[in-house]
Design an enzyme around this catalytic site. Structure first.
Site, PDB file in Angstrom:
ATOM      1  N   TYR A 121     -14.949  14.581  16.638  1.00 22.48           N
ATOM      2  CA  TYR A 121     -16.282  15.094  16.952  1.00 22.48           C
ATOM      3  C   TYR A 121     -17.351  14.395  16.127  1.00 22.48           C
ATOM      4  CZ  TYR A 121     -14.284  18.765  19.801  1.00 22.48           C
ATOM      5  OH  TYR A 121     -13.615  19.435  20.805  1.00 22.48           O
ATOM      6  N   ASP A 162     -12.226  16.483  29.398  1.00 22.48           N
ATOM      7  CA  ASP A 162     -12.651  16.672  28.023  1.00 22.48           C
ATOM      8  C   ASP A 162     -12.910  15.302  27.382  1.00 22.48           C
ATOM      9  OD1 ASP A 162     -12.809  19.039  25.927  1.00 22.48           O
ATOM     10  OD2 ASP A 162     -11.804  17.412  24.883  1.00 22.48           O
ATOM     11  N   HIS A 177     -11.123  24.340  32.480  1.00 20.50           N
ATOM     12  CA  HIS A 177     -11.146  23.137  31.661  1.00 20.50           C
ATOM     13  C   HIS A 177      -9.804  22.425  31.632  1.00 20.50           C
ATOM     14  CE1 HIS A 177     -12.998  20.595  28.645  1.00 20.50           C
ATOM     15  NE2 HIS A 177     -12.005  20.814  27.808  1.00 20.50           N
TER      16      HIS A 177
END
Length: 414
Positions: free
Chosen positions: A314, A182, A372
């Site tokens: 983000y 990630d 993930h």
């Protein structure tokens, strides 16, 4: 730079009382009736929320979990100056007793945290005496869980990577191997780009990258244009395309309005839990079970932070990722390895990665199972790939750099 100090998790009674009251008075809103198999199509289902909230109210014991975390992980904090910020960085540090152990920097992402490395701690003293041993270092991203948050915008992936590199130097690990998934994969790539003389290898289990340049890589772009892909490449790229089309709403709001969404998430423990749980479910194998206790614990760690940086990363990363990571390839000086897990959502074929990610790809594995959160779902497979990657570094890489990383392992502190 300051010295590291031992850290014990001890959440205040006031904060725990606030969380408990919010959970006890939580409203779980009804969902529409979905067709069988579509229960998660609009987000975390009401039936799932009712069950886990009831567990939180009646069975969950934070103090018992807190005690277990303190007993399982050797934790520290250290003050690091980076980009005009004074970051109090939380990290896990387990040193091996083996003289041939090497430093391994493990970087998590969102909605993960340092607890993801629990099954990797055995790497400090593997059962097989012939297996490589590691000194494990696992920081918490600034603003996530137990690390303090930056106070100004502009603290992106390059700055996080620099903070982690400074941590490794402060620990006496002048040379080390970096690994991550990630956001941790991008942090690890940034470390290799910024500090190739110190990072002797990078292994990741998640890839995002740009479309190759037609002028510089005409053959690669031809493959893409004509979709000359193997069935497995099509399958894994198809999952990436599905995710980009159907599952990126959370990233878009966190990238554009991180502060606004954080008011709601940090003021509602059950809201934060639903936000996190949906991504845990989306990124995992269908048959993998996220235990209620684990999901609640991950949620509380984000509530403890009381920071919008879990969302703000983000926005800050998006502003500089092209310049800091995507526009550059890791040089041949730093060997690169990748493990693809089929239910993950970050993937490109090896020939694409060779054009845009790294010049010296020495390991590429398409694993048959996992998603993930590989260190939680299939830790044995991830460990096997890390060991194989490091074996290649040891046997086929630069002997000078290998000697340097061995010496760094001996010189480690704390």
């Amino acid at each position: 730079m300051s010295t590291a100090k031992p850290y014990k998790l001890d959440v205040s009674d006031d904060l725990l009382s606030w969380i408990d009251n919010r959970v006890k008075t939580a409203r779980v809103i009804p969902d529409v009736i979905h067709a069988s198999g579509d229960e998660w199509i609009d987000g975390t289902p009401t039936a799932v929320m009712n069950e886990i909230v009831d567990y939180w109210k009646t069975k969950y014991d934070w103090r018992a979990i807190e005690k277990k975390i303190n007993e399982t992980f050797n934790m520290f904090v250290i003050n690091i100056q980076e980009a005009d910020e004074d970051i109090t960085l939380h990290f896990v540090h387990h040193r091996s007793d083996r003289k041939d152990a090497i430093p391994l920097l493990l970087s998590h992402g969102w909605p993960g945290n340092f607890l993801e490395v629990e099954h990797l701690l055995k790497l400090t003293n593997p059962e097989d005496p012939r297996a490589q041993a590691y000194h494990i270092v696992a920081p918490s991203i600034p603003g996530f869980t137990l690390s303090s948050a930056p106070t100004k915008p502009g603290f992106g992936i390059a700055q996080i990577a620099s903070t982690y590199h400074k941590l490794m130097q402060a620990l006496g690990y002048s040379h080390y191997v970096a690994q991550g998934g990630d956001w941790g994969s991008l942090i690890s790539r940034s470390i290799a780009l910024q500090y190739p003389e110190f990072c002797i290898g990078v292994h990741i289990n998640f890839i995002f990258t740009r479309i190759p340049s037609p002028l510089r890589h005409p053959l690669v772009t031809t493959y893409l244009a004509l979709r000359w892909l193997t069935p497995e490449e099509k399958k894994r790229l198809g999952r990436l395309q599905w995710f980009a089309k159907s599952e990126l709403g959370y990233a878009q709001i966190q990238q554009t309005k991180p502060q606004t969404v954080s008011y709601g998430l940090l003021d509602s423990p059950t809201g934060m839990l639903a936000w996190i749980l949906e991504k845990l479910k989306t990124g995992s194998e269908p048959d993998f079970v996220w235990e209620n206790e684990v999901v609640i614990t991950w949620t509380i760690l984000y509530l403890i932070a009381g920071s919008a940086w879990h969302a703000r990363i983000y926005k800050e990363a998006a502003a500089s990722l092209e310049k800091d990571v995507y526009s550059r390839r890791i040089s041949s000086q730093v060997p690169f390895g990748f493990s693809s897990f089929p239910m993950d959502v970050g993937y490109v074929p090896q020939w694409w990665a060779a054009a845009t990610v790294a010049e010296n790809i020495v390991l590429w594995r398409d694993q048959p199972k996992g998603g993930h959160f590989a260190s939680c779902e299939v830790p044995a497979a991830l460990i096997e790939d890390i060991d194989e990657f490091v074996r290649i570094l040891r046997e086929k890489g630069s002997s000078v750099r290998w000697e340097a990383v061995l010496k760094a392992g001996v010189n480690g502190k704390y």
